[in-house]
Motif scaffolding. Structure first.
Motif, PDB file in Angstrom:
ATOM      1  N   GLU A 168     -16.476   7.906   8.352  1.00 50.30           N
ATOM      2  CA  GLU A 168     -16.652   8.023   7.397  1.00 50.30           C
ATOM      3  C   GLU A 168     -17.203   9.066   6.485  1.00 50.30           C
ATOM      4  OE1 GLU A 168     -14.773   6.012   5.424  1.00 50.30           O
ATOM      5  OE2 GLU A 168     -14.351   4.943   7.151  1.00 50.30           O
ATOM      6  N   PRO A 186      -8.671   5.980   9.109  1.00 51.73           N
ATOM      7  CA  PRO A 186      -9.096   6.856   9.409  1.00 51.73           C
ATOM      8  C   PRO A 186      -8.528   7.597  10.174  1.00 51.73           C
ATOM      9  CG  PRO A 186     -10.327   6.083   8.671  1.00 51.73           C
ATOM     10  CD  PRO A 186      -9.841   4.667   8.554  1.00 51.73           C
ATOM     11  N   ARG A 210     -13.891  12.201   7.134  1.00 51.84           N
ATOM     12  CA  ARG A 210     -12.930  11.605   6.087  1.00 51.84           C
ATOM     13  C   ARG A 210     -12.976  12.259   4.513  1.00 51.84           C
ATOM     14  NH1 ARG A 210     -11.512   5.454   4.233  1.00 51.84           N
ATOM     15  NH2 ARG A 210      -9.231   6.707   3.256  1.00 51.84           N
ATOM     16  N   ASP A 268      -5.048   8.953   6.261  1.00 53.45           N
ATOM     17  CA  ASP A 268      -4.801   6.784   7.324  1.00 53.45           C
ATOM     18  C   ASP A 268      -3.971   7.345   7.493  1.00 53.45           C
ATOM     19  OD1 ASP A 268      -7.235   6.692   5.385  1.00 53.45           O
ATOM     20  OD2 ASP A 268      -5.806   6.964   3.447  1.00 53.45           O
ATOM     21  N   LYS A 292       0.994  -1.271  -0.349  1.00 53.36           N
ATOM     22  CA  LYS A 292       0.045   0.269  -0.168  1.00 53.36           C
ATOM     23  C   LYS A 292       0.997   1.284   0.179  1.00 53.36           C
ATOM     24  CE  LYS A 292      -3.777  -2.301   1.387  1.00 53.36           C
ATOM     25  NZ  LYS A 292      -3.686  -2.832   2.557  1.00 53.36           N
ATOM     26  N   THR A 332      -7.526  14.911   9.033  1.00 56.43           N
ATOM     27  CA  THR A 332      -7.814  13.104   8.953  1.00 56.43           C
ATOM     28  C   THR A 332      -7.053  12.494   8.445  1.00 56.43           C
ATOM     29  OG1 THR A 332     -10.140  13.830   9.369  1.00 56.43           O
ATOM     30  CG2 THR A 332      -9.557  10.982   8.217  1.00 56.43           C
ATOM     31  N   SER A 374       1.759   8.613   9.678  1.00 52.56           N
ATOM     32  CA  SER A 374       0.988   9.329   8.949  1.00 52.56           C
ATOM     33  C   SER A 374       1.921   9.146   7.213  1.00 52.56           C
ATOM     34  CB  SER A 374       0.778  10.696   9.113  1.00 52.56           C
ATOM     35  OG  SER A 374       2.066  11.445   8.837  1.00 52.56           O
ATOM     36  N   ILE A 400      -4.653   0.517   8.010  1.00 53.24           N
ATOM     37  CA  ILE A 400      -4.511   1.816   7.889  1.00 53.24           C
ATOM     38  C   ILE A 400      -5.998   2.016   8.027  1.00 53.24           C
ATOM     39  CG2 ILE A 400      -3.557   3.402   5.917  1.00 53.24           C
ATOM     40  CD1 ILE A 400      -2.148   1.488   4.198  1.00 53.24           C
TER      41      ILE A 400
END
Ligand code: SAH
Ligand code: SF4
Ligand code: F3S
Length: 460
Positions: free
Chosen positions: A453, A435, A456, A398, A244, A396, A415, A433
């Motif tokens: 969410e 948020p 985010r 990930d 990722k 915010t 981060s 990972i």
């Protein structure tokens, strides 16, 4: 007696690592190489059957620490020997490479001295000591023709983040630096080996890989008669399912080619944080250092990078008081720092290193001037770091969760900008990972809460 006299028995191995991430990687590989002999990692040198100091020669202070640590180890070894057993002491890394013979002379209780390019031979060295070469010690600081990577076992993933050493050594010869002498000439590992290693790490649970090299962006791996650049390697790695995040360090401004810059804009896995050491903001000093770039070159690179990746955060190394540095030169550095703005940085007083051209210059800057300039520079850089972190509050990110936190109930992660972020959460999230919304600034990390969410979607 066989070649591996210790195999089968459990033995405790303590490795102390100084210096750069390359050394951290090497220490892990030395542990891998010794595992078949029965050595397992110990948290302290007390009672260890073998202790390795993996040393750094970059500045005088780092190198001198080795001898004070050896003094303490001598006491531990004497105690063990008095108790009827033994403690093998090995000095590895860049001090070993540069001062192997002096170490043997100054610290005759050291059993093994080995350089950064020979540690795949550690089992043979241990066997030699066991066979009785003991007392004289084993010294192996060669630069073998065959790279050590061909002889090392495949590394295993140890958590969500992993390192892959892709390039070693340096041909740049900055006038202040020992690395070209301690690590040898530039060498790039073949892309096929690296892709295989990365796949194994990802299968083992790593979702972030940091590509390592003393000059990582000088990477030029050979595949089927063609040369792969770092940009090409990054693009190929980005194809690996489950990988990722990709980072690389340490890069040199001279090798920051347009394709690599472009990759920062179009490879989403490439994280928006780049360590790109500039050392000084004065063209006169940069030329004297043999850096091969001007301050304008550096500015142009940053401008291009920020064009393709607006949120790129930067980090750099600086040296204050390089021979001949005047107040005006130092002001040029301060000016460049103000102009660019760094999220993180490392700064050092110039330390004359034996065998490097700058150490012999007659224009050495007095110690108190170096110290004063370092202090002034660090104040500016610290303020930039605080400002960068403060600007993250309310955003915010990930965050890749990597470890349990220091306080009970907390876990920590990284981060995209390589900041440590902690949150109160179940340890089951380590490896994911997630948020997180940044809510507070602490000395060494950012505090966060779970972002939902909907939040985010609207944040950066
Ligand atoms: N290859 C990397 C740096 C490796 S050494 C690069 O080219 O940027 C890490 C840092 O140590 C250097 O960036 C430099 O800032 C610092 N350093 C190296 N030699 C030094 C010396 N003699 N005195 C003070 N700092 C030094
Ligand atoms: Fe040292 Fe310069 Fe090579 Fe970096 S590029 S390792 S500073 S000689
Ligand atoms: Fe130090 Fe050697 Fe790394 S001198 S910084 S350990 S390459």
């Amino acid at each position: 007696m066989g070649d591996n006299p210790q195999s089968g028995q459990r033995k405790k191995l303590f490795i102390k690592t100084y210096g750069c991430q390359m050394n951290v990687y090497d220490s892990a590989r030395m542990a891998d190489v010794l595992a078949p002999l029965g050595y397992t990692a110990a948290e302290t040198p007390d009672g260890a059957d073998m202790v390795i100091l993996n040393t750094c020669h970059i500045r005088e202070k780092a190198a001198e620490k080795v001898f004070s640590d050896l003094g303490r180890l001598r006491v531990l070894k004497t105690e063990k020997v008095a108790g009827g057993s033994d403690m093998l002491i090995a000095v590895a890394g860049c001090v070993a490479q540069a001062e192997g013979a002096q170490i043997m002379a100054r610290a005759p209780f050291v059993d093994i001295v080995l350089g950064p390019q020979t540690y795949h031979r550690l089992p043979e060295m241990v066997a030699k000591v066991a066979r009785g070469a003991h007392g004289r010690g084993v010294l192996d600081t060669e630069f073998p023709l065959e790279p050590k990577f061909d002889h090392l076992p495949a590394p295993k993933a140890d958590g969500p983040t992993a390192f892959v050493s892709i390039q070693e050594g340096c041909d740049k010869f900055c006038t202040f630096c020992v690395v070209p002498y301690t690590r040898g000439a530039e060498y790039s590992r073949p892309p096929s080996d690296l892709l295989r290693e990365a796949r194994t790490l990802v299968e083992g649970g790593a979702s972030e890989i940091t590509l390592l090299g003393q000059n990582v962006n000088a990477y030029h791996g050979e595949a089927d008669g063609k040369t792969w650049t770092l940009a090409r390697l990054v693009r190929a790695l980005a194809e690996i399912d489950g990988l990722k995040r990709i980072r690389y360090t340490t890069s040199h401004p001279r090798d920051m080619d347009d394709d690599l810059i472009k990759a920062h804009g179009d490879v989403p896995q490439l994280m928006p944080f780049l360590h790109l050491p500039v050392q000084s903001g004065s063209d006169k000093i940069l030329a004297a250092m043999n850096r091969g770039h001007t301050r304008d070159d550096y500015r142009r690179i940053i401008e291009k990078l920020r064009t393709v990746r607006g949120d790129l955060a930067l980090s750099s190394d600086f040296i204050t008081g390089y021979p001949g540095e005047t107040d005006a030169d130092f002001d040029d550095t301060l000016e460049l720092v103000q102009e660019i703005g760094f999220a993180q940085s490392f700064s050092f007083k110039y330390s004359p290193r034996p065998g490097t051209p700058a150490a012999n210059l007659k224009t050495q800057v007095p110690e108190d001037v170096k110290t004063e300039r370092l202090h002034v520079l660090q104040q500016v850089l610290d303020a930039q770091l605080r400002q960068f972190n403060a600007a993250c509050i309310g955003k915010t990110f990930d965050v890749l969760m990597t470890n349990p936190g220091r306080n009970p109930g907390q876990i920590v992660g990284r981060s995209p900008y390589l900041q440590a972020v902690h949150v109160t959460a179940d340890p089951k999230h380590i490896g994911s990972i997630v948020p997180l919304k940044i809510v507070s600034l602490e000395a060494y990390s950012l505090g966060a809460v779970w972002a939902d969410e909907s939040e985010r979607a609207v944040s950066a």
